[in-house]
Design a protein around this motif. Structure first.
Motif, PDB file in Angstrom:
ATOM      1  N   TYR A  51     -12.257   2.838  21.646  1.00  0.00           N
ATOM      2  CA  TYR A  51     -13.344   1.925  22.012  1.00  0.00           C
ATOM      3  C   TYR A  51     -13.585   0.964  20.861  1.00  0.00           C
ATOM      4  O   TYR A  51     -13.356   1.280  19.700  1.00  0.00           O
ATOM      5  CB  TYR A  51     -14.659   2.675  22.280  1.00  0.00           C
ATOM      6  N   SER A  52     -14.106  -0.204  21.175  1.00  0.00           N
ATOM      7  CA  SER A  52     -14.487  -1.144  20.111  1.00  0.00           C
ATOM      8  C   SER A  52     -15.734  -0.601  19.420  1.00  0.00           C
ATOM      9  O   SER A  52     -16.475   0.211  19.976  1.00  0.00           O
ATOM     10  CB  SER A  52     -14.767  -2.525  20.701  1.00  0.00           C
ATOM     11  N   GLN A  53     -15.962  -1.061  18.213  1.00  0.00           N
ATOM     12  CA  GLN A  53     -17.137  -0.587  17.454  1.00  0.00           C
ATOM     13  C   GLN A  53     -18.429  -0.936  18.186  1.00  0.00           C
ATOM     14  O   GLN A  53     -19.372  -0.166  18.180  1.00  0.00           O
ATOM     15  CB  GLN A  53     -17.129  -1.199  16.041  1.00  0.00           C
ATOM     16  N   GLU A  54     -18.438  -2.078  18.874  1.00  0.00           N
ATOM     17  CA  GLU A  54     -19.614  -2.500  19.637  1.00  0.00           C
ATOM     18  C   GLU A  54     -19.915  -1.508  20.768  1.00  0.00           C
ATOM     19  O   GLU A  54     -21.060  -1.103  20.967  1.00  0.00           O
ATOM     20  CB  GLU A  54     -19.342  -3.901  20.218  1.00  0.00           C
ATOM     21  N   LYS A  55     -18.881  -1.100  21.479  1.00  0.00           N
ATOM     22  CA  LYS A  55     -19.036  -0.142  22.589  1.00  0.00           C
ATOM     23  C   LYS A  55     -19.476   1.223  22.046  1.00  0.00           C
ATOM     24  O   LYS A  55     -20.317   1.887  22.653  1.00  0.00           O
ATOM     25  CB  LYS A  55     -17.705  -0.025  23.334  1.00  0.00           C
ATOM     26  N   ILE A  56     -18.934   1.630  20.900  1.00  0.00           N
ATOM     27  CA  ILE A  56     -19.316   2.912  20.288  1.00  0.00           C
ATOM     28  C   ILE A  56     -20.796   2.892  19.929  1.00  0.00           C
ATOM     29  O   ILE A  56     -21.521   3.855  20.198  1.00  0.00           O
ATOM     30  CB  ILE A  56     -18.442   3.203  19.048  1.00  0.00           C
ATOM     31  N   ASP A  57     -21.253   1.784  19.345  1.00  0.00           N
ATOM     32  CA  ASP A  57     -22.677   1.678  18.975  1.00  0.00           C
ATOM     33  C   ASP A  57     -23.567   1.771  20.209  1.00  0.00           C
ATOM     34  O   ASP A  57     -24.599   2.439  20.177  1.00  0.00           O
ATOM     35  CB  ASP A  57     -22.939   0.369  18.223  1.00  0.00           C
ATOM     36  N   GLN A  58     -23.172   1.133  21.316  1.00  0.00           N
ATOM     37  CA  GLN A  58     -23.958   1.182  22.557  1.00  0.00           C
ATOM     38  C   GLN A  58     -24.030   2.615  23.085  1.00  0.00           C
ATOM     39  O   GLN A  58     -25.086   3.085  23.493  1.00  0.00           O
ATOM     40  CB  GLN A  58     -23.326   0.291  23.628  1.00  0.00           C
ATOM     41  N   LEU A  59     -22.898   3.325  23.065  1.00  0.00           N
ATOM     42  CA  LEU A  59     -22.876   4.689  23.595  1.00  0.00           C
ATOM     43  C   LEU A  59     -23.637   5.660  22.695  1.00  0.00           C
ATOM     44  O   LEU A  59     -24.237   6.617  23.183  1.00  0.00           O
ATOM     45  CB  LEU A  59     -21.433   5.159  23.787  1.00  0.00           C
ATOM     46  N   LYS A  60     -23.649   5.390  21.389  1.00  0.00           N
ATOM     47  CA  LYS A  60     -24.401   6.262  20.478  1.00  0.00           C
ATOM     48  C   LYS A  60     -25.899   6.081  20.666  1.00  0.00           C
ATOM     49  O   LYS A  60     -26.662   7.031  20.494  1.00  0.00           O
ATOM     50  CB  LYS A  60     -24.002   5.998  19.023  1.00  0.00           C
ATOM     51  N   ALA A  62     -27.316   5.453  23.524  1.00  0.00           N
ATOM     52  CA  ALA A  62     -27.620   6.162  24.763  1.00  0.00           C
ATOM     53  C   ALA A  62     -27.537   7.678  24.561  1.00  0.00           C
ATOM     54  O   ALA A  62     -28.321   8.424  25.152  1.00  0.00           O
ATOM     55  CB  ALA A  62     -26.647   5.738  25.854  1.00  0.00           C
ATOM     56  N   ASP A  63     -26.598   8.141  23.747  1.00  0.00           N
ATOM     57  CA  ASP A  63     -26.423   9.588  23.525  1.00  0.00           C
ATOM     58  C   ASP A  63     -26.082   9.796  22.050  1.00  0.00           C
ATOM     59  O   ASP A  63     -24.987   9.439  21.600  1.00  0.00           O
ATOM     60  CB  ASP A  63     -25.292  10.103  24.424  1.00  0.00           C
ATOM     61  N   ALA A  64     -26.999  10.392  21.312  1.00  0.00           N
ATOM     62  CA  ALA A  64     -26.826  10.547  19.863  1.00  0.00           C
ATOM     63  C   ALA A  64     -25.662  11.473  19.508  1.00  0.00           C
ATOM     64  O   ALA A  64     -25.099  11.373  18.425  1.00  0.00           O
ATOM     65  CB  ALA A  64     -28.109  11.078  19.241  1.00  0.00           C
ATOM     66  N   SER A  65     -25.292  12.358  20.419  1.00  0.00           N
ATOM     67  CA  SER A  65     -24.208  13.315  20.119  1.00  0.00           C
ATOM     68  C   SER A  65     -22.836  12.779  20.561  1.00  0.00           C
ATOM     69  O   SER A  65     -21.854  13.519  20.527  1.00  0.00           O
ATOM     70  CB  SER A  65     -24.475  14.651  20.802  1.00  0.00           C
ATOM     71  N   PHE A  66     -22.777  11.517  20.941  1.00  0.00           N
ATOM     72  CA  PHE A  66     -21.516  10.927  21.415  1.00  0.00           C
ATOM     73  C   PHE A  66     -20.492  10.868  20.282  1.00  0.00           C
ATOM     74  O   PHE A  66     -20.780  10.418  19.179  1.00  0.00           O
ATOM     75  CB  PHE A  66     -21.756   9.518  21.966  1.00  0.00           C
ATOM     76  N   VAL A  67     -19.276  11.363  20.566  1.00  0.00           N
ATOM     77  CA  VAL A  67     -18.167  11.290  19.616  1.00  0.00           C
ATOM     78  C   VAL A  67     -17.105  10.404  20.254  1.00  0.00           C
ATOM     79  O   VAL A  67     -16.582  10.724  21.324  1.00  0.00           O
ATOM     80  CB  VAL A  67     -17.579  12.692  19.327  1.00  0.00           C
TER      81      VAL A  67
END
Length: 146
Positions: A51-60, A62-67
Motif C-alpha cells: 500500500y502507499s504510505q497515504e493509504k496506510i495512514d488512512q487505514l491506521k 480507522a484501525d490502530a492495530s492495522f499492520v
C-alpha cells in the motif's frame, strides 16, 4: 527400543541445533558484511510495501492495530542462504558416509575361493574336485584344491 529409532531421534535433535547455529551464522555473521557492501542495507528489514504510505495512514486512523501487508524479500534471502548452507552440509555428510561405506564393504569382501581348475592335459576349465577331465577324459591326480 530399536537402535534406528534412537539414531533418528538423536539426528533430529542435532539437526535442530545445527539449524539454529546456521541461522545465527547467516543473520549475525554473513549478512551484515554483505549489507554493508550493498550500502548499509539490513536484509531482515528489506521489504516492499503493498500500500502507499497515504493509504496506510488512512487505514491506521480507522484501525490502530492495522499492520500493512508487505513482501519481506530480505527475510526470504536470509532463509534461502540458511537453507543452502544446511543443504550443502548434508550433501557433504552423505558423500562422506557413502565413501566410508564403500571402504568398509571392500574390507569385508574376502576373495572368493576358486571353483574351477585347469586340466593339465587339454587346458580346459573343470570343477575343482574333478578326478577326470570331462573334455579329454584324462585321469587327474588325487583331488587337489588348487
Amino acid at each position: 527400543m530399536r537402535g534406528n529409532v534412537i539414531d533418528l531421534a538423536v539426528g533430529v535433535i542435532i539437526g535442530g541445533a545445527f539449524g539454529k547455529i546456521v541461522t545465527s551464522l547467516v543473520n549475525d555473521v554473513i549478512m551484515p558484511p554483505i549489507g554493508r557492501i550493498l550500502g548499509g542495507a539490513d536484509f531482515k528489514h528489506l521489504k516492499i510495501q503493498l500500500y502507499s504510505q497515504e493509504k496506510i495512514d488512512q487505514l491506521k486512523v480507522a484501525d490502530a492495530s492495522f499492520v500493512p501487508p508487505v513482501i519481506a524479500y530480505g527475510q526470504f534471502i536470509n532463509v534461502l542462504i540458511d537453507f543452502l548452507i544446511v543443504a550443502f552440509c548434508i550433501f557433504m555428510l552423505v558423500k562422506v558416509i557413502n565413501i566410508l561405506r564403500r571402504t568398509e564393504k571392500k574390507k569385508d569382501e574376502a576373495p572368493a575361493e576358486p571353483t574351477e581348475k585347469e586340466c593339465p592335459y587339454c587346458l580346459s576349465m573343470i570343477p575343482i574336485k574333478a578326478t577326470r577331465c570331462k573334455h579329454c577324459t584324462s585321469q587327474l591326480e588325487a583331488v587337489s584344491h588348487g
